[in-house]
Design an enzyme around this catalytic site. Structure first.
Site, PDB file in Angstrom:
ATOM      1  N   HIS A  18      -4.624  -1.093   0.614  1.00 53.28           N
ATOM      2  CA  HIS A  18      -4.440  -2.533   0.867  1.00 53.28           C
ATOM      3  C   HIS A  18      -4.844  -2.864   2.302  1.00 53.28           C
ATOM      4  O   HIS A  18      -3.988  -2.859   3.200  1.00 53.28           O
ATOM      5  CB  HIS A  18      -2.981  -2.923   0.655  1.00 53.28           C
ATOM      6  CG  HIS A  18      -2.566  -2.943  -0.777  1.00 53.28           C
ATOM      7  ND1 HIS A  18      -2.732  -4.044  -1.574  1.00 53.28           N
ATOM      8  CD2 HIS A  18      -2.002  -1.989  -1.554  1.00 53.28           C
ATOM      9  CE1 HIS A  18      -2.279  -3.781  -2.794  1.00 53.28           C
ATOM     10  NE2 HIS A  18      -1.834  -2.533  -2.807  1.00 53.28           N
ATOM     11  N   GLU A  42      -5.425  -5.635   3.605  1.00 47.36           N
ATOM     12  CA  GLU A  42      -4.874  -6.913   4.096  1.00 47.36           C
ATOM     13  C   GLU A  42      -3.653  -6.731   5.002  1.00 47.36           C
ATOM     14  O   GLU A  42      -3.363  -7.580   5.830  1.00 47.36           O
ATOM     15  CB  GLU A  42      -4.534  -7.842   2.918  1.00 47.36           C
ATOM     16  CG  GLU A  42      -3.378  -7.430   2.022  1.00 47.36           C
ATOM     17  CD  GLU A  42      -3.795  -6.526   0.853  1.00 47.36           C
ATOM     18  OE1 GLU A  42      -4.808  -5.808   0.981  1.00 47.36           O
ATOM     19  OE2 GLU A  42      -3.077  -6.536  -0.181  1.00 47.36           O
ATOM     20  N   CYS A  89      -7.100  -2.312  -4.574  1.00 48.33           N
ATOM     21  CA  CYS A  89      -6.133  -1.516  -5.336  1.00 48.33           C
ATOM     22  C   CYS A  89      -6.374  -1.705  -6.834  1.00 48.33           C
ATOM     23  O   CYS A  89      -7.308  -1.153  -7.378  1.00 48.33           O
ATOM     24  CB  CYS A  89      -4.717  -1.832  -4.901  1.00 48.33           C
ATOM     25  SG  CYS A  89      -3.626  -0.444  -5.173  1.00 48.33           S
TER      26      CYS A  89
HETATM   27  N1  GLN Z   1      -1.003  -0.867 -10.844  1.00 46.14           N
HETATM   28  C1  GLN Z   1      -1.898  -0.063 -10.086  1.00 46.14           C
HETATM   29  C2  GLN Z   1      -1.262   1.269  -9.691  1.00 46.14           C
HETATM   30  O1  GLN Z   1      -0.074   1.399  -9.709  1.00 46.14           O
HETATM   31  C3  GLN Z   1      -2.385  -0.788  -8.851  1.00 46.14           C
HETATM   32  C4  GLN Z   1      -1.294  -1.088  -7.862  1.00 46.14           C
HETATM   33  C5  GLN Z   1      -1.690  -2.077  -6.819  1.00 46.14           C
HETATM   34  O2  GLN Z   1      -2.654  -2.819  -7.007  1.00 46.14           O
HETATM   35  N2  GLN Z   1      -0.952  -2.142  -5.752  1.00 46.14           N
HETATM   36  O3  GLN Z   1      -1.954   2.190  -9.356  1.00 46.14           O
END
Ligand code: GLN
Length: 538
Positions: free
Chosen positions: A505, A507, A379
């Site tokens: 994500h 995970e 992410c």
């Molecule tokens: N801050 C980034 C976004 O909002 C990544 C978010 C995250 O890593 N969950 O896109």
């Protein structure tokens, strides 16, 4: 008829109720029952989505996009249940729905009260997942005696009254501390906490005693006498090093036999062999691998709990113990990278929000890319990797995400709602499962071994498609895309042992018995790097 197991906690928080509930779930599944788990949180936030990670730990995301308590992650990792919006209820969510109904006149002018309106709403929540399951395990958050927990406890008391003893079970998790100065295990806190429960009409059926040392028969008999719980149902829940051992520990105490007896369910032959194999593999690794996790709350491991577990799962497949070094990204901004990252076999930059530590994370990417150390960006970590590549390789030296620099001349990541012109769709985040198509011949495809995958998201910013051509020409590979919106989901660098960033994500979907493909191959690549590094050592 669906049976309900209610799990409460006494004495103090952090006794591991979520893992206890999950382990009971695993045991019930081992007898062939279809089960699910729910978490009830007495706080007034509607969900943990906006809560500070220091207060709350990780926000676990479900397929249907619910932002939930981290215990739901344990439920999915220990059992085969799939959680959703209906698996996490907070007092805030319950009250929100009641107040909405009140405003719409649904209570027909009656006074709206905790009993029966709030308790009815809680009882309705228990039934949302009952139909398709033999057993629902509901974990009541907080500690018995907390003011805000009372409506939840009152609801479970009513459930017993309505459904009877055979269909409901109260399990209370308490602490039996060992006092070093006197060399004794103390039962008084357990006595007090059960007294609190009984004062509100709940007699626990089973007591799970968290303890450093095994409880002997005398101590068990004392707890039994003072709490009015049969001796056979006073269970030792001794501390273990590996949380995945807990179902086996409970099985040794015959907790499953007792639960099935009290709920009048047939005891089938317990099938735990694959779980036992798992523990043997985990406890007997053949080698180890060092992974550095470069984050913002590196000191706060609870906010990366699924990630930590997924890395461990990745190691199980290769029979490796995964050692994680938690590195504060800001330290990389000033410190010498070689000193901080030099001894590690793989670098992972996880999800996160806000500008603090970003340049440190980008430096970690440069280090991994140039030194050809396996890199996994999740992410925010994918966004950092893309920004780093744009700056260093594609000569867009001020490339950034508008999250960190709203005035950047190269808006590499920007808000997804702006991208599609769909600002009024409710929340501002992309949440939950989205499908993704993989390009053959990529690290991603080699890991998943299929073209169509689906993964969970929780972020606001997306890759800006205007830069796809430039970055492709410079050598970045866009190996995964969401087919519905043509959004970039995975980026990779070829010419490198393993360098991958994903916008989702992974995970959240890793389990000890089914390690996530990306974690499995990242750990594999990191270990290969380690062997090579050791060989080249003078
Ligand atoms: N801050 C980034 C976004 O909002 C990544 C978010 C995250 O890593 N969950 O896109």
């Amino acid at each position: 008829m669906t049976k309900f197991i209610f799990i409460t906690g006494g004495v103090l928080s952090a006794l591991g109720k979520g893992i206890a509930a999950s382990s009971i779930g695993r045991l019930m599944e081992s007898h062939g029952y279809k089960i699910t788990l729910q978490k009830y949180d007495p706080y007034l936030n509607v969900d943990p989505g906006t809560m500070n990670p220091f207060q709350h730990g990780e926000v676990y995301v479900t397929d249907d996009g619910a932002e939930t308590d981290l215990d739901l992650g344990h439920y999915e990792r220990f059992t085969s249940t799939k959680t959703s919006q209906s698996h996490n209820w907070t007092a805030g969510k319950i009250y929100e729905s009641i107040i909405k109904k009140e405003r719409q006149g649904e209570f027909l002018g009656k006074t709206v009260q905790v009993i029966p309106h709030v308790t009815d709403e809680i009882k309705k929540a228990f039934s949302t997942v009952a139909e398709e399951n033999d057993i629902v395990i509901a974990e009541i958050g907080g500690t018995v005696g907390d003011i805000e927990g009372q409506p939840f406890l009152e609801s479970i008391r009513q459930m017993r009254l309505e459904l009877g003893k055979e269909n409901t079970l109260f399990i209370h998790l308490t602490l039996v501390p060992f006092i070093k100065t006197s060399g004794e295990l103390k039962t008084k806190p357990t006595q007090h906490s059960v007294r609190e429960l009984r004062a509100i009409g709940i007699q626990p059926d089973i007591i799970l005693c968290r303890t450093e040392r095994p409880l002997n028969q005398d101590i068990k008999a004392k707890i039994s006498l003072f709490t009015n719980v049969p001796l056979e149902a006073v269970i030792t829940a001794q501390d273990v090093k590996n949380i995945y051992e807990i179902p086996l520990l409970y099985a040794r105490e015959e907790l499953d036999t007792i639960i099935l007896k009290y709920l009048n369910l047939d005891k089938k032959k317990r099938k735990l062999s694959s779980w036992k194999d798992l523990i043997t593999r985990m406890n007997n690794p053949e080698d180890e691998v060092e992974i550095s996790l470069v984050g913002k709350y590196a000191g706060l491991q609870d906010s990366y709990i699924s990630l930590k577990e997924a890395l461990i799962h990745g190691g199980i497949k290769h029979r490796l113990k995964v050692n994680i070094s938690w590195i504060e990204a800001e330290d990389l901004e000033k410190g010498k990278l070689e000193d901080i990252l030099g001894q590690h076999d793989g670098i992972l930059v996880p999800g996160g929000f806000g500008v603090r530590g970003i340049e440190g994370k980008i430096k970690a990417v440069t280090y991994a890319r140039e030194k050809k150390i396996p890199y996994f960006g999740i992410c925010l970590g994918m966004q950092c990797a893309t920004i780093e590549f744009a700056r260093k390789i594609a000569n867009l030296s001020r490339a950034n995400s508008t999250e960190f620099d709203p005035k950047t001349p190269h808006k590499l990541f920007f808000k997804w709602r702006e991208l599609k012109g769909i600002d009024k769709m409710g929340g501002t985040m992309r949440l939950g499962s989205y499908s993704c198509r993989l390009q053959k011949n990529s690290f991603a495809y080699k890991s998943y071994r299929k073209e169509a995958i689906s993964e969970r998201h929780r972020h606001r910013y997306e890759f800006n498609p205007e830069y796809e051509k430039t970055l492709t020409q410079a050598g970045l590979c866009f190996s995964g895309k969401n087919p519905d919106y043509d959004l970039v989901e995975i980026i990779e660098i070829k010419n490198h042992p393993w360098f991958l960033g994903c916008q989702f994500h992974p995970e959240f979907k890793s389990k000890p018995l089914e390690p996530h493909p990306l974690f499995k191959s990242f750990i594999g690549a990191s270990y290969a790097y380690r062997l090579k590094r050791n060989k080249n050592k003078p």
